[in-house]
Design an enzyme around this catalytic site. Structure first.
Site, PDB file in Angstrom:
ATOM      1  N   ASP B 130      42.492  31.251  26.142  1.00  0.00           N
ATOM      2  CA  ASP B 130      43.617  32.192  26.345  1.00  0.00           C
ATOM      3  C   ASP B 130      43.578  33.018  27.557  1.00  0.00           C
ATOM      4  O   ASP B 130      42.725  33.949  27.577  1.00  0.00           O
ATOM      5  CB  ASP B 130      43.879  32.982  25.199  1.00  0.00           C
ATOM      6  CG  ASP B 130      44.942  33.869  25.272  1.00  0.00           C
ATOM      7  OD1 ASP B 130      45.671  33.801  26.114  1.00  0.00           O
ATOM      8  OD2 ASP B 130      45.116  34.714  24.284  1.00  0.00           O
ATOM      9  N   ASP B 326      50.395  32.264  32.267  1.00  0.00           N
ATOM     10  CA  ASP B 326      49.691  32.342  30.910  1.00  0.00           C
ATOM     11  C   ASP B 326      49.535  30.885  30.231  1.00  0.00           C
ATOM     12  O   ASP B 326      50.434  29.873  30.468  1.00  0.00           O
ATOM     13  CB  ASP B 326      50.816  33.116  29.934  1.00  0.00           C
ATOM     14  CG  ASP B 326      50.395  33.210  28.592  1.00  0.00           C
ATOM     15  OD1 ASP B 326      49.056  33.415  28.356  1.00  0.00           O
ATOM     16  OD2 ASP B 326      50.848  33.405  27.647  1.00  0.00           O
TER      17      ASP B 326
END
Lengths: 31, 417
Positions: B130, B326
């Site tokens: 992440d 992201d």
């Protein structure tokens, strides 16, 4: 904010070049 | 057919859906890169176990969770979720600790997973990676409250290189969410934006990336109270900008950067590597300034459809607060003043195809039933500094089924969000 999601990143080598404060996108990066 | 036209993607309709079998070849054992697989695809070790005991995640569920992640990113950027909040005093007292909580972004789908080794001898764990958060963690023994996961829990007692991080250690001091337990161990707590949560001890142990790549003394969370939307992954590795993230800790050995490639299909494999030179063919754009320390900001400035720039007000992106890249958000979100002309231009190019119902947040969908081949216009993203990136075909269409393939972009709620 806009968000660049992972679908649009598929198949690119996404390089987080932290030392040079830049990000790179290399086409056909998974091969 | 526009087979040779660089402004169009021409594709076989029968190739739209991913294979139900894993088609990826494993990375060479001497490679320092970690293999990246889709969490819900046939190559995923997590998915392999799910098939035995639970239903598959639907596209609608993936997109709904994606919206939860986007909402959470907006809240964090706006500051509403970024400020530390205090743990329930009753609970803190019960545990003998008193520490602030750090609220992160929603996990969403946590789409891509890698396999890492922890401890000595190393044992493998499948973890979400992440770029929108920093602290890495896995579930550990002994565990007061752990969810069911893919592999056996990490057991510190079986590792000869394990050590707890003391309260006075710099790593504990630097972690916003740090606190001390009664026996002077550094405790952490992360509350994600979707109310998922991990609590545990901050520890260090050897991280094994490959047979020849080990990171001794890697600091991570040893979670002993974890709950939320983690599925059956063994934990999460944070690639954000702060000191505790994997790239920051790996910087002395590998250099302060990393590269990943996400596969075109959920049945394929990509990679994640620390350090190393960027690819020779890469187009670069500078990091942009941003208020949230975990996130990587860049300047998206324009979009082309079918080779033509669409009309987007010059201030549309800047007024919206910039752009974050992201790894955990599925669908790119644009300010409405950028999304509307993108959608209109795409729809004009797709006029010959039958429209299909919307799919969750995706409102521009087509039915390719009955077509042997089809074509869509290319979409290029232009970044500050002149970098122009022509998206792969799989980055333009999100395919639920042949009768419902959608433009893979969505608008934010309003231009100021």
């Amino acid at each position: 904010i806009a968000i660049l999601g992972n679908t649009q990143q598929k198949t690119f080598a996404v390089a987080y070049d932290v030392a040079n404060h830049r990000i790179g996108f290399g086409a056909k990066g998974c091969s | 057919a526009r087979t040779n036209d660089p402004n169009w993607h021409v594709f076989s309709v029968s190739s739209l859906l991913p294979s139900s079998a894993c088609t990826a070849s494993k990375a060479a054992s001497n490679s320092s890169a970690l293999g990246v697989v889709h969490r819900h695809g046939p190559c995923s070790p997590v998915q392999a176990r799910r098939r035995g005991g639970g239903g598959a995640v639907t596209h609608a569920e993936i997109l709904e969770r994606d919206q939860a992640r986007v909402d959470s990113i907006h809240r964090k950027v706006a500051g509403a979720g970024g400020a530390p909040s205090v743990v329930d005093p009753a609970r803190a007292s019960e545990q003998g600790v008193s520490l602030p909580a750090q609220r992160g972004i929603s996990l969403g789908t946590g789409n891509y997973v890698v396999s890492v080794g922890l401890g000595t001898p190393a044992k493998q764990y499948a973890v979400i990676f992440d770029t929108g958060s920093d602290l890495s963690w896995v579930q550990c023994k002994p565990c007061a409250d752990c969810y069911e996961q893919q592999d056996p829990l990490f057991d510190p007692s079986l590792s000869s290189t394990y050590a707890a991080v003391a309260c006075g250690a710099p790593e504990c001091q630097e972690l916003d969410a740090s606190g001390c337990s009664s026996d002077s161990r550094c405790r952490y707590e992360v509350q994600y934006g979707d109310q998922s949560q991990t609590d545990g001890n901050l520890v260090r142990d050897t991280l094994t990336l490959s047979a020849s790549d080990k990171l001794p003394g890697f600091v991570f969370g040893c979670g002993d109270q974890n709950a939320g939307l983690f599925g059956q992954v063994d934990g999460l590795f944070g690639l954000g900008r702060e000191k505790v993230s994997l790239p920051s800790q790996g910087a002395p050995s590998y250099g302060p950067g990393f590269t990943y490639c996400l596969p075109s299909s959920s049945s394929g494999m990509g990679y994640l590597s620390l350090g190393g030179a960027p690819p020779a063919n890469a187009q670069f754009t500078a990091f942009a300034d941003g208020a949230t320390p975990s996130f990587y900001y860049i300047d998206l400035v324009g979009i082309k459809v079918g080779g033509r720039a669409i009309r987007i007000p010059a201030t549309a992106f800047a007024a919206a607060g910039g752009t974050v890249i992201d790894s955990g958000t599925v669908i790119t979100r644009l300010p409405p003043r950028a999304y509307a002309p993108l959608r209109a231009a795409f729809a004009r190019s797709m006029a010959q195809y039958k429209k299909a119902p919307a799919l969750s947040i995706l409102d521009t969908c087509y039915d390719f039933t009955g077509h042997r081949t089809a074509q869509i216009p290319t979409v290029e993203l232009a970044f500050a500094g002149g970098a122009t990136v022509s998206l792969d075909f799989t980055g333009v269409l999100y395919v639920s089924k042949v009768s419902q393939a959608c433009l893979a972009f969505a608008p934010n709620a309003d231009d100021s969000s």
